[in-house]
Structure formats: C-alpha cells, structure tokens
Write a protein that holds these residues in place. Structure first.
Motif, PDB file in Angstrom:
ATOM      1  N   ARG A 130       0.855  -1.198   0.000  1.00  0.00           N
ATOM      2  CA  ARG A 130       0.000   0.000   0.000  1.00  0.00           C
ATOM      3  C   ARG A 130       0.884   1.238   0.000  1.00  0.00           C
ATOM      4  O   ARG A 130       1.801   1.363   0.821  1.00  0.00           O
ATOM      5  N   ARG A 131       0.590   2.130  -0.937  1.00  0.00           N
ATOM      6  CA  ARG A 131       1.294   3.396  -0.979  1.00  0.00           C
ATOM      7  C   ARG A 131       0.263   4.513  -1.067  1.00  0.00           C
ATOM      8  O   ARG A 131      -0.393   4.692  -2.096  1.00  0.00           O
ATOM      9  N   GLY A 132       0.088   5.226   0.031  1.00  0.00           N
ATOM     10  CA  GLY A 132      -0.929   6.269   0.066  1.00  0.00           C
ATOM     11  C   GLY A 132      -2.310   5.672  -0.110  1.00  0.00           C
ATOM     12  O   GLY A 132      -2.721   4.770   0.615  1.00  0.00           O
ATOM     13  N   ASN A 133      -3.037   6.175  -1.088  1.00  0.00           N
ATOM     14  CA  ASN A 133      -4.387   5.671  -1.352  1.00  0.00           C
ATOM     15  C   ASN A 133      -4.409   4.680  -2.511  1.00  0.00           C
ATOM     16  O   ASN A 133      -5.420   4.548  -3.205  1.00  0.00           O
ATOM     17  N   ARG A 134      -3.302   3.983  -2.744  1.00  0.00           N
ATOM     18  CA  ARG A 134      -3.222   2.978  -3.800  1.00  0.00           C
ATOM     19  C   ARG A 134      -2.815   1.645  -3.177  1.00  0.00           C
ATOM     20  O   ARG A 134      -1.921   1.580  -2.319  1.00  0.00           O
ATOM     21  N   LEU A 135      -3.477   0.590  -3.608  1.00  0.00           N
ATOM     22  CA  LEU A 135      -3.132  -0.760  -3.156  1.00  0.00           C
ATOM     23  C   LEU A 135      -2.729  -1.581  -4.372  1.00  0.00           C
ATOM     24  O   LEU A 135      -3.516  -1.761  -5.308  1.00  0.00           O
ATOM     25  N   PHE A 136      -1.490  -2.083  -4.372  1.00  0.00           N
ATOM     26  CA  PHE A 136      -1.004  -2.907  -5.471  1.00  0.00           C
ATOM     27  C   PHE A 136      -1.408  -4.351  -5.207  1.00  0.00           C
ATOM     28  O   PHE A 136      -1.109  -4.909  -4.145  1.00  0.00           O
ATOM     29  N   LYS A 152     -11.221  -3.356  -3.885  1.00  0.00           N
ATOM     30  CA  LYS A 152     -11.399  -1.912  -3.703  1.00  0.00           C
ATOM     31  C   LYS A 152     -12.545  -1.626  -2.751  1.00  0.00           C
ATOM     32  O   LYS A 152     -12.452  -0.760  -1.876  1.00  0.00           O
ATOM     33  N   PHE A 153     -13.634  -2.399  -2.888  1.00  0.00           N
ATOM     34  CA  PHE A 153     -14.791  -2.193  -2.027  1.00  0.00           C
ATOM     35  C   PHE A 153     -14.460  -2.548  -0.581  1.00  0.00           C
ATOM     36  O   PHE A 153     -14.840  -1.844   0.357  1.00  0.00           O
ATOM     37  N   ALA A 154     -13.750  -3.661  -0.382  1.00  0.00           N
ATOM     38  CA  ALA A 154     -13.452  -4.129   0.977  1.00  0.00           C
ATOM     39  C   ALA A 154     -12.485  -3.203   1.700  1.00  0.00           C
ATOM     40  O   ALA A 154     -12.560  -3.059   2.924  1.00  0.00           O
ATOM     41  N   THR A 155     -11.573  -2.571   0.955  1.00  0.00           N
ATOM     42  CA  THR A 155     -10.540  -1.749   1.590  1.00  0.00           C
ATOM     43  C   THR A 155     -10.843  -0.257   1.523  1.00  0.00           C
ATOM     44  O   THR A 155     -10.305   0.514   2.320  1.00  0.00           O
ATOM     45  N   GLY A 156     -11.682   0.143   0.546  1.00  0.00           N
ATOM     46  CA  GLY A 156     -11.908   1.564   0.329  1.00  0.00           C
ATOM     47  C   GLY A 156     -10.718   2.246  -0.317  1.00  0.00           C
ATOM     48  O   GLY A 156     -10.599   3.474  -0.282  1.00  0.00           O
ATOM     49  N   ILE A 157      -9.823   1.449  -0.916  1.00  0.00           N
ATOM     50  CA  ILE A 157      -8.593   1.976  -1.517  1.00  0.00           C
ATOM     51  C   ILE A 157      -8.570   1.599  -2.998  1.00  0.00           C
ATOM     52  O   ILE A 157      -8.925   0.477  -3.361  1.00  0.00           O
TER      53      ILE A 157
END
Length: 604
Positions: A130-136, A152-157
C-alpha cells in the motif's frame, strides 16, 4: 522500516509508474462472466503466433471459456493449456501491466490484514503493497475485474494491478494463510484437532459442581475450548454446538449449512465446558436453570477479531450451548460476492439508490438475510447519511452506523426503537425483523415519509411476504405505496472447483422434469460433487439463491385488488421475475451447485 521492507517498497514504487488502475478504460478487459471473443483476439493471436496452440485449439479454448462463463485467462490457467510462467509473460505484455516475481517479497510485510482472507482465497489475488491511497494487487488474471472491484470495495482503496505467475501466486497465498492460521492458534498450533486437547479426567481431581471458579479456569479446558473455536473459524463454520446427553457429550459445527460432529469429549467435562463458555460470555455461571444470552469477542490478530453470539439452554442432561460465529468481514464482502444474477443485483442497487421506500429480505433462519442487509447498509454507509438500526441482537458492529440492541425486558422493542429513530433525523433505517402490526405500521410510515427502510420477514417467497403483511393487518394501499423490493433467498452449498465432475447419469428428460428448460440446458454442464482434500464431501463454501421482485405497477394493482398468494405469484411471474427454483436451476446449469442442492434448498 527495515531494509527488506524498503526494498519491497522501492520495487513496487517502480512498478507503480507503469501500473494501470483496475478501473482504467485503457485496459479494455471483459468483466467476469462476460467473455466476449472480440476482447480475446490479441491474446489468442499471441498464443498462435508463438506456436503455443494451434488456431483451431485457440478457437476451441475461447469457446470453452464462453460456455463456462470464464475469462480466457481463467480457462488457460485452469485448463493447463499453456505453461503458467509463459502465460504470465504473455498476459503482462498483452495488457501492458508489470510482471512481478513473488519470490522477492517478504511475506510478513504484505498488507494482508487490509483484505478479508475469504476474498484472497476466492479470487486468488494478493495485496502486495500500500502506498498512500493505492493498493497494489498481485493477480494472475487481470481480466478478473470482479476481484479487483471487491478488493477496492473491501478496503476503500483504489487498486493497481500487478501480474504474477499463477503457481507462484497460489503457493504464496497458501503460505500466507497458513502463517495467519498459526498466529490464530497461538500456543496450540501444533495440535491437529480438538481431540488432542481433551483433558485426561483420570489424573484430575474431582471437582464439586459449586466450585465454579475452578471449573471455568481449568487450564486444559481453556485450551480445549480455544481449539474448538479456532478450528471452527478456520473451517468457515457459522455455528458451534456443545451438547450434553445422558452417556456422552459431543461438539458439532455447522459448515456450509450442514451440521457435522467434530469431537466427543468425556461426559464429565460438561460442567467445565459450560462454565468456561459462560465466563467468556460474561454470563452468570451459577445460573443453570434458565436460558442466558451473551457475547464473546475473540481477537485473532492486531486488526481482526471475531464475535460469537452465545445462547445457553438447560436440557435434561445439562446445559446445551450454541455459539453463532459473527465475522465482521462478511459485511464488507461486496454485493458481487453474494451470488446475485446480474439483473437481480441491478434491481437491489436500484432500490438502495432510492431516497425512500421499503426493502424486505425474507427466508428461513440461516439463509443469509443478515449478510444481505449488512451489505446493503455498507453500500449506503456514507458520511452524508444518518443510518440507524434496531436489531435483536446486534450481530456485526459497523463503524458509522447507529446500532441499537432491542431489549423487551425493559420495554425497548422494535416499535419503541423505531419511534425514537424517527425523532433523530434519519435517512436510512434498518429493522431486524417485522414481527407485528405495530412495527410494520411504523416502518411503512417511515418509508412513506422520505426514509429508506430495510427489514426482514420470515416467509418463503416474495408473494408470501406480501400476504404476511396483509394478514398482520397492514392495509393493502400502504403495502402497494411503500414496498419497493422483496428479496427471498436461500444458501446452497457450492461445488468444489477442484473435484466437481460432469453429471452423466441423469437423462435430459429427467432434467426437464426437475424444471430445466431448453434455454437453461443449452451450453450448460451439470456437475456433481466428488470430494477431495480441498473440500468437504465435494462442496466448498456457499452461494446465494435469490428471488428478487420489484413492486411494479401491475403487482401493486394486484395487491390493491386483494389478490391471494396464488394470484400474487402469477402477477410476479408475469412481470418477468423468476422464483427460487428457477434461480437454483440457473446456478446448477452454470456448474455452481449440484442437482441435490437444487432439491434441498428449493421446492418445485
């Protein structure tokens, strides 16, 4: 941050310059279950041009993917048509996504606590960094947009896609989950089953039943109870039953909707086990003549805990105790994970998007009504909305939602809580269950005055739900004007994807007698359970079967005209909404459930 973690961050950051978002329009990938051949032309051409498959084989593979509702990449992975390392390279090049070597990561540094373990297992996708508001997210099939959307839905990211080799991904996921399970088990991870923790009564002193403190704090009993709870969580069980009988004592768990025995401890352990569970639930351990209800919270890791709803019942030979397992992660699985058909999902989302009206979910106990409601609430849970729920009991705690546990002993019933809600400037209300006329009238009044109301009713179908409200005494014009959507549902055991085999012994005439039409049978493959080490007797997990009915003008007119159950049923079918049986047959035709499950969960 350690040096290895810095190295991983640098690697991912470098990849991030070329990663495409899962929502990027440049990717031009098909949604899962929408395998349109035109989108596969680039990848199939690469397969043929590199002489990995022939033109005829490529066409056949694409057709198999279309028939089974898979993406081309899924078919290539599961069918073993191309070596996985080669396929990873081709997919990376075709979709312009970075290719990552998972052997370079340190498992302990992966942000797996951000995503429910069930999602990682289901989609074979792994959060990398995770980097900021991005999840790889590492995935072997980037065309599986449903997986990325659920992450995306589960994490909000927002998610960015990284392609990895399939076998390497599968092995890494297994290792990560195994390591998490070891953390869950603590100092009892070395034991294979609960039977390893049955205390030896012969070497223990006999205890007086009045010595409640010693009964509850008995160390071997504490470890045995913990082992049973942890095992049940790992199995994905929904309930645990501790049952005393005249000459024996047994522990059963309900997994995939079916009760199964897991261990038979000595009968003499009954008072100890009951005392331990009651202490954990903060109940009165000296009270053994009256039922009690409580709650246990078990912390599994720094960021994850599981709640148990505890119910005790004095039986002829001791106290039976049942624990309902409440996983907060189930409320954030996303609507795509529930198993709605595309048109049904669209109807549910459309009803949730309305500023007012009533959505009713119906079905027997254990049919997944609570998860459906919580999923809807999670979609609605925005800072600009005031959401309040009245529940008996509150099963899953949801941040940002005002949840009230009704308590009939002090006069705090559903009707009383609803009246209070209406004075609290609400936008969305959820009532655990509409049981009586008073609750129904207040809920309908709220739905008619600018509020969205969600609730449940215990009936078997949409038409019976309408009839139940009429029988309660709710005027027909109030039902017709306030009711927006009815969802009747069941949970069916999903066939194991590793061992399910084609059902070849049932003739087509028998299938049609079960309700299959030519349309359903066309291109379908009926599957049957076999059983392997990956599943329970050929089944793994459950999938929802739904009847979703929007209250159209024609159905509303039938309600106003005083239609009975059969007439309402006719109006519902005429409006184009299929029943639970048809929904189950569609799941069977898609190879998700067996013929036996169709008969078990629905009535012809």
């Amino acid at each position: 941050m350690g040096s290895s973690e810095v190295d991983l961050a640098n690697q991912i950051a470098h990849l991030g310059t070329s990663c495409l978002s899962a929502n990027s329009s440049d990717m031009n990938t098909p949604a899962i279950n929408d395998p349109r051949p035109v989108l596969y032309s680039g990848l199939t051409e690469r397969l043929v041009s590199e002489q990995l498959v022939s033109s005829a084989s490529a066409a056949e593979i694409a057709e198999q993917a279309r028939t089974q509702g898979l993406t081309l990449v899924q078919e290539l992975l599961e069918g073993g048509h191309v070596e996985s390392t080669t396929l990873a390279r081709l997919v990376s090049e075709e979709y312009g996504l970075p290719l990552f070597d998972l052997s370079r990561i340190v498992e302990e540094q992966l942000p797996t606590d951000l995503v429910p373990q069930a999602l990682i297992r289901k989609h074979k996708a792994l959060p990398l960094y995770r980097r900021g508001n991005r999840l790889f997210v590492a995935i072997a099939d980037p065309t599986n947009t449903a997986a990325l959307a659920e992450f995306k839905f589960a994490t909000g990211i927002a998610t960015d896609t990284v392609v990895v080799e399939y076998k390497q991904l599968r092995e890494t996921i297994d290792e990560v989950i195994a390591r998490q399970d070891e953390v869950f088990d603590g100092d009892i991870a070395d034991f294979a089953s609960a039977e390893d923790y049955i205390p030896d009564l012969e070497v223990e002193e006999e205890l007086e039943e009045t010595d409640f403190t010693k009964l509850a704090d008995d160390a071997p009993v504490v470890k045995f109870v913990n082992k049973v709870l942890f095992d049940a969580i790992k199995q994905g069980a929904s309930d645990i039953h501790f049952e005393p009988y005249e000459r024996e004592y047994r522990v059963r768990v309900r997994a995939d909707g079916i009760l199964q025995e897991v261990v038979r401890p000595p009968k003499g352990l009954a008072p100890r086990l009951a005392a331990r569970l009651k202490v954990m639930a903060r109940l009165d351990i000296s009270e053994r003549r009256a039922p009690q209800d409580g709650r246990i919270q078990l912390k599994l890791s720094k960021n994850r805990s599981i709640d148990f709803r505890v119910s005790t019942l004095p039986t002829l030979f001791g106290e039976k105790i049942v624990l309902r397992i409440l996983d907060p992660g189930s409320a954030r699985m996303g609507v795509d994970a529930l198993g709605y058909e595309p048109e049904q999902k669209a109807l549910y989302l459309e009803a949730l998007d309305k500023p007012q009206g009533m959505i009713l979910v119906t079905g027997p106990t254990g049919s997944g009504k609570t998860v459906s409601l919580y999923t809807g609430l999670d979609i609605l849970n925005e800072p600009e909305r005031n959401i309040s729920t009245a529940e008996d009991p509150v099963e899953i705690n949801m941040e940002g939602i005002n949840q009230v546990h009704v308590n009939a002993k002090v006069g705090l019933d559903f009707a009383q809580v609803l009246r209070s809600f209406l004075r609290q400037d609400p936008d969305v209300l959820m009532v655990g269950e509409i049981r009586d006329l008073e609750t129904a009238e207040i809920a309908i009044k709220a739905a008619q005055t600018g509020h969205l109301v969600l609730s449940t009713v215990h009936t078997n179908s949409a038409s019976e739900t309408i009839n139940r409200l009429l029988n309660m005494g709710v005027p027909a014009y109030n039902i017709a004007s306030s009711l927006t959507l009815i969802i009747a549902q069941r949970l069916a055991r999903r066939l194991c994807r590793y061992c399910a085999a084609p059902e070849t012994t049932v003739p087509e005439t028998a299938l049609k007698e079960l309700g299959f039409t030519d349309e359903l049978l066309k291109g379908s493959t009926i599957m049957k359970p076999v059983g392997c080490k990956q599943c329970r007797k050929g089944h793994s997990g459950r999938v929802g079967v739904y009847e979703v009915v929007k209250i159209t003008r024609e159905i509303a007119a039938a309600i106003l005209n005083g239609a009975n159950v059969h007439e309402l049923e006719t109006a519902v079918r005429s409006a184009g909404f299929y029943d639970l049986r048809r929904a189950a047959l569609k799941k069977c035709a898609a190879g998700l459930i067996s013929l036996e499950e169709v008969s078990r969960v629905t009535i012809d």
